[in-house]
Motif scaffolding. Structure first.
Motif, PDB file in Angstrom:
ATOM      1  N   LEU B 353      21.297  -4.503  50.441  1.00 43.74           N
ATOM      2  CA  LEU B 353      20.818  -3.122  50.264  1.00 43.74           C
ATOM      3  C   LEU B 353      19.305  -2.983  50.469  1.00 43.74           C
ATOM      4  O   LEU B 353      18.861  -2.104  51.212  1.00 43.74           O
ATOM      5  N   PRO B 354      18.477  -3.837  49.837  1.00 43.01           N
ATOM      6  CA  PRO B 354      17.022  -3.658  50.054  1.00 43.01           C
ATOM      7  C   PRO B 354      16.622  -3.846  51.515  1.00 43.01           C
ATOM      8  O   PRO B 354      15.745  -3.154  52.008  1.00 43.01           O
ATOM      9  N   ASP B 355      17.277  -4.787  52.206  1.00 46.94           N
ATOM     10  CA  ASP B 355      16.956  -5.000  53.621  1.00 46.94           C
ATOM     11  C   ASP B 355      17.372  -3.804  54.454  1.00 46.94           C
ATOM     12  O   ASP B 355      16.679  -3.405  55.397  1.00 46.94           O
ATOM     13  N   ALA B 356      18.524  -3.228  54.102  1.00 48.97           N
ATOM     14  CA  ALA B 356      18.990  -2.062  54.855  1.00 48.97           C
ATOM     15  C   ALA B 356      18.025  -0.898  54.679  1.00 48.97           C
ATOM     16  O   ALA B 356      17.797  -0.130  55.615  1.00 48.97           O
ATOM     17  N   LEU B 357      17.428  -0.803  53.485  1.00 42.90           N
ATOM     18  CA  LEU B 357      16.463   0.280  53.282  1.00 42.90           C
ATOM     19  C   LEU B 357      15.162  -0.016  54.009  1.00 42.90           C
ATOM     20  O   LEU B 357      14.491   0.905  54.486  1.00 42.90           O
ATOM     21  N   ALA B 358      14.821  -1.303  54.120  1.00 43.77           N
ATOM     22  CA  ALA B 358      13.651  -1.657  54.932  1.00 43.77           C
ATOM     23  C   ALA B 358      13.909  -1.287  56.388  1.00 43.77           C
ATOM     24  O   ALA B 358      13.037  -0.777  57.087  1.00 43.77           O
ATOM     25  N   LEU B 359      15.135  -1.537  56.853  1.00 41.66           N
ATOM     26  CA  LEU B 359      15.496  -1.176  58.226  1.00 41.66           C
ATOM     27  C   LEU B 359      15.423   0.336  58.408  1.00 41.66           C
ATOM     28  O   LEU B 359      14.891   0.829  59.405  1.00 41.66           O
ATOM     29  N   MET B 360      15.925   1.056  57.424  1.00 40.34           N
ATOM     30  CA  MET B 360      15.886   2.518  57.527  1.00 40.34           C
ATOM     31  C   MET B 360      14.445   3.001  57.601  1.00 40.34           C
ATOM     32  O   MET B 360      14.101   3.869  58.408  1.00 40.34           O
ATOM     33  N   GLY B 361      13.573   2.399  56.791  1.00 40.50           N
ATOM     34  CA  GLY B 361      12.169   2.771  56.844  1.00 40.50           C
ATOM     35  C   GLY B 361      11.554   2.460  58.192  1.00 40.50           C
ATOM     36  O   GLY B 361      10.753   3.228  58.719  1.00 40.50           O
ATOM     37  N   SER B 362      11.974   1.341  58.787  1.00 36.73           N
ATOM     38  CA  SER B 362      11.368   0.942  60.056  1.00 36.73           C
ATOM     39  C   SER B 362      11.826   1.835  61.203  1.00 36.73           C
ATOM     40  O   SER B 362      11.241   1.805  62.282  1.00 36.73           O
ATOM     41  N   LEU B 363      12.892   2.625  60.997  1.00 35.96           N
ATOM     42  CA  LEU B 363      13.320   3.563  62.041  1.00 35.96           C
ATOM     43  C   LEU B 363      12.462   4.820  62.033  1.00 35.96           C
ATOM     44  O   LEU B 363      12.506   5.595  62.975  1.00 35.96           O
ATOM     45  N   ASP B 364      11.704   5.022  60.972  1.00 33.93           N
ATOM     46  CA  ASP B 364      10.816   6.181  60.857  1.00 33.93           C
ATOM     47  C   ASP B 364      11.599   7.492  60.981  1.00 33.93           C
ATOM     48  O   ASP B 364      11.522   8.184  61.997  1.00 33.93           O
ATOM     49  N   LEU B 365      12.370   7.801  59.962  1.00 35.05           N
ATOM     50  CA  LEU B 365      13.210   8.991  60.019  1.00 35.05           C
ATOM     51  C   LEU B 365      12.445  10.226  59.582  1.00 35.05           C
ATOM     52  O   LEU B 365      11.700  10.195  58.606  1.00 35.05           O
TER      53      LEU B 365
END
Lengths: 262, 372
Positions: B353-365
Motif C-alpha cells: 500500500l505505501p509503495d502504491a501511494l508513492a507510485l500514485m504520487g509520482s504520476l502527479d495527479l
C-alpha cells in the motif's frame, strides 16, 4: 473523621501525576509545533497568549467541547474503553518514577519491571480501539503498531537487562541513588562494568522512538496513507485522550532514560 | 513485488481509498482489493468532480469557454489556456504577434515550474516528509506573485486571448523573473541535498512502481510518466508549436521507469523550463501583444481542428469541430492525467500500500483535469 494519611498522599500523587502528564503532553506538543515550525521557516502557534503558549489550553478546550461521535457499526464498548486503556497505563507508570530523593508515589522493588508491564498494555489499548472502530485503515495501522512495538520491545528489554545486571536492582530509586555525584557516576558512562554502555543507551533510545511511534518510526500513523492510523474514527476527547496517552508515554520513555542512565 | 504471494485461502478485502483521502490530492476514489497490505487489484473510480466541460463548450461561444480551460488543470492552467487558444486560432486563421507568443511561453513555463514545485512538495508529503513542502511553497510563491502581476490571478489563469495575450509585461516582471531564475537555481542544489540524496527517499522510490515503455504506449501515457520510462516524447519538441523551435532546451529522459525516474525527470524539467524562460526573456521582441484584427465574434470555418500542447503532466490535446457558427459543434479535450492514471490499475498490482501511494504520487495527479 480519621483518614489514613497514606490515602491522602496517594490521592495527592494521583492528581499531581495526572497534572504532570497532561501538562507535559500539552507543552511537548507546543514545543514540537514551535520547533518544527522554526525548522520549516514558519512561525508556529503565536496567536493565543505570548508565543502561543496558551495554544495547548485552547486546543484542550476545543477537544473537550466537541461532540463525542460514536460512528454507526463500531463496537461501542471497545471504542469507548480504548482511549482509557492507552491513557491509564501511561499514568500508572509514573507511580514508580522517583521525582526526587523522597518524592515517589510507590517505591517498588520491581519498579523497572512494572513500568515495562504497563507499557505493554498501551499497545493493547490501541489495537482494541482500532479493531473496535471498524475501520480498515485503523486495523492496518494497529497491525503495524503491534508488530513494530513487539519487535522493538525485545532489544529494548535486553538493554534494560544490562542495566539491571550492572546495578543489581530493579528499584528505580536505588538505581538513581547509585548514580549520585558527577556525571562520571552515570550508568551510561559506567565503562568499567561494560565498555558498551553508551551503545546500550543508543539502542534504548532508538527502540524508545519506535515504541512511542515517533518519526522516523511513525509508519503506524502514516498520515499520508492511513489517514490518521488507529485514531481515524476518533474525534473530540476520544482522540484527545489517545493523544495525551501517546505523549505521556514519551514522557515515561524520557524518564526511563533519565533514571536508568543519567 | 516478488514478496507477493496470494494467500491460499484467497482472503481479500476491499479498501476504499478516497474520495476523501490525504494521498489522492482531490476527490479520486480507488477501489483496492487487498491481501493484507498487498494490492491484488486497483480500480480507479472517477467522476466525483465531473463538471461537463466538454458539454459546456458546446453551449457557449468560443470565447466564453476560455475561462473553463484554466479550471481543468488548476496547476498548469496557462498550458490549458494555450492549447485552447491555439486550436481556435488555427481554426479561425488568426495570426499571433511574436511578442505575444514569447509572453505565452514565458508565463506558461513559469507556470510549469510552479506546478512541478507543488508536485514536488506534495509528493514528498505523500512519502511522509513535511518540510520540503513548505520550502517548495516558498519558491512557488514568487512565481505566483510574478504571474499575478501580469495575469491578475494566482491559480486559475485566463491570460491568453485569441490573437495574443491580455496584458503586456513590464520591466518589473522581467527583473522579477530573472531574480527568480537565479534564486531557484541557487536553491535546486539544496533540494537535491535535502531530498534527492536522502537515503529514505531513495529506498522508497528506487525500483518501486516500475512502468515499462510498453505499458506507457498501451495506455497513452505522456509527459514525465513516459519520459521516466525511456520514451523520448515531448510535444514541445516533436510537434513544435509557438516559439519552442527557437528555444534551446533538452528533454530529460530516464530509462528506468521507476518512481525515482519520474521524480528525476520533473526535477530536471524545472531547470529546462528556467532555461527556456531565460532565453525568451533575452530574445523578447518589441511589438503588440494582441493581433490587430481579431473579429469580435469568432466563427471559424467549418472543419475539424486539433492542437496539442505539452503541459506539466503530459500532452494536452484539444479537438474542436466547427460548423461555422459562434459556438463549437463538438469539443473534445484529451487530458494527460486521465491516460496517466489509467495505467495505475496494472502498475500497482502486487505492490504494498505505501509503495502504491508513492507510485500514485509520482504520476502527479490533478483530479479536476481527469474528470473535466
Amino acid at each position: 473523621m480519621y483518614v489514613d494519611p497514606e490515602i491522602i498522599r496517594l490521592l495527592a500523587f494521583l492528581v499531581g501525576v495526572i497534572a504532570f502528564a497532561a501538562l507535559n503532553a500539552a507543552y511537548l506538543v507546543w514545543l514540537e509545533r514551535k520547533e518544527a515550525a522554526h525548522i520549516q521557516r514558519r512561525i508556529g502557534p503565536k496567536e493565543v497568549g505570548p508565543f502561543g503558549l496558551l495554544q495547548p489550553l485552547v486546543d484542550g478546550i476545543k477537544l473537550m467541547t466537541k461532540q463525542l461521535i460514536v460512528p454507526a457499526g463500531v463496537d461501542p464498548v471497545l471504542f469507548k474503553i480504548a482511549p482509557i486503556l492507552v491513557m491509564v497505563p501511561a499514568i500508572m507508570s509514573f507511580v514508580t518514577i522517583p521525582f526526587s530523593e523522597t518524592l515517589v508515589a510507590r517505591n517498588l522493588d520491581i519498579g523497572l519491571l512494572a513500568i515495562f508491564a504497563f507499557a505493554s498494555v498501551n499497545v493493547l489499548g490501541l489495537l482494541l480501539g482500532a479493531w473496535g472502530s471498524r475501520n480498515k485503515y485503523a486495523v492496518i495501522s494497529a497491525a503495524r503498531v503491534v508488530s513494530q512495538n513487539v519487535a522493538y520491545e525485545i532489544p529494548m528489554l535486553v538493554t534494560v537487562v544490562t542495566l539491571v545486571m550492572i546495578t543489581g536492582t530493579m528499584n528505580l530509586h536505588t538505581i538513581v541513588m547509585q548514580q549520585q555525584g558527577g556525571f562520571w557516576h552515570w550508568n551510561i558512562f559506567n565503562l568499567s562494568a561494560s565498555p558498551l554502555m553508551p551503545v546500550a543507551f543508543l539502542i534504548f533510545f532508538v527502540c524508545m522512538l519506535a515504541e512511542t511511534n515517533r518519526a522516523p518510526f511513525d509508519m503506524a500513523e502514516a498520515e499520508s496513507e492511513l489517514v490518521a492510523g488507529a485514531f481515524t474514527e476518533y474525534s473530540g476527547m476520544g482522540f484527545g485522550v489517545f493523544f495525551m496517552g501517546e505523549y505521556a508515554n514519551i514522557v515515561i520513555g524520557a524518564s526511563m532514560a533519565t533514571t536508568g542512565r543519567f | 513485488m516478488s514478496a507477493f504471494v496470494q494467500s491460499e485461502a484467497n482472503e481479500t478485502f476491499v479498501l476504499n481509498l478516497g474520495p476523501q483521502h490525504p494521498a489522492t490530492h482531490g476527490v479520486l476514489r480507488v477501489k483496492l482489493t487487498m491481501d493484507g497490505e498487498y494490492i491484488v487489484e486497483a480500480e480507479p473510480v472517477l467522476g466525483y468532480i465531473h463538471r461537463m466541460h466538454e458539454k459546456m463548450g458546446e453551449n457557449r461561444t468560443w470565447a466564453q469557454f476560455l475561462p473553463n480551460t484554466g479550471r481543468m488543470d488548476y496547476l498548469h492552467a496557462l498550458a490549458f489556456n494555450h492549447g485552447y487558444v491555439a486550436v481556435v486560432e488555427r481554426a479561425a486563421g488568426i495570426e499571433v504577434p511574436e511578442r505575444a507568443e514569447y509572453l505565452r511561453v514565458i508565463t506558461s513555463e513559469l507556470n510549469r515550474v510552479s506546478s512541478h514545485l507543488l508536485w514536488f512538495g506534495a509528493f514528498i508529503l505523500d512519502l511522509g516528509g513535511f518540510s520540503p513542502l513548505l520550502y517548495a511553497f516558498d519558491d512557488r510563491e514568487h512565481i505566483l506573485d510574478l504571474l499575478e502581476s501580469v495575469t491578475g490571478s494566482r491559480l486559475t489563469y485566463c491570460y491568453f486571448r485569441f490573437g495574443g495575450v491580455y496584458n503586456d509585461i513590464d520591466a518589473d516582471f522581467v527583473a522579477g523573473a530573472r531574480a527568480f531564475i537565479k534564486r531557484l537555481r541557487d536553491r535546486m542544489p539544496m533540494y537535491h541535498n535535502l531530498v534527492t540524496k536522502n537515503i529514505i527517499l531513495m529506498k522508497r522510490l528506487q525500483d518501486v512502481g516500475p512502468i515499462s515503455a510498453e505499458m506507457c504506449r498501451k495506455y497513452g501515457a505522456t509527459g514525465p510518466v513516459c519520459r521516466g520510462s525511456g520514451i523520448n516524447f515531448d510535444v514541445r519538441k516533436h510537434e513544435p508549436y509557438s516559439i519552442y523551435p527557437e528555444m534551446d532546451f533538452d528533454v530529460p529522459v530516464y530509462e528506468h521507469g521507476d518512481s525515482m525516474a519520474r521524480y528525476m525527470v520533473r526535477m530536471d524539467e524545472i531547470e529546462q523550463s528556467l532555461r527556456i524562460v531565460e532565453q525568451a526573456l533575452d530574445k523578447l521582441p518589441e511589438g503588440p501583444v494582441m493581433a490587430e484584427k481579431v473579429p469580435k465574434i469568432i466563427k471559424p470555418a467549418k472543419g475539424d481542428y486539433y492542437h496539442a500542447v505539452e503541459t506539466a503532466r503530459g500532452s494536452f490535446g484539444v479537438r474542436v469541430v466547427s460548423d461555422g457558427t459562434n459556438t463549437p459543434y463538438r469539443l473534445k479535450l484529451r487530458s494527460p492525467t486521465f491516460s496517466n492514471l489509467s495505467l495505475y490499475g496494472e502498475a500497482c498490482r502486487g505492490m504494498l500500500l505505501p509503495d502504491a501511494l508513492a507510485l500514485m504520487g509520482s504520476l502527479d495527479l490533478v483530479i479536476p483535469e481527469i474528470d473535466r
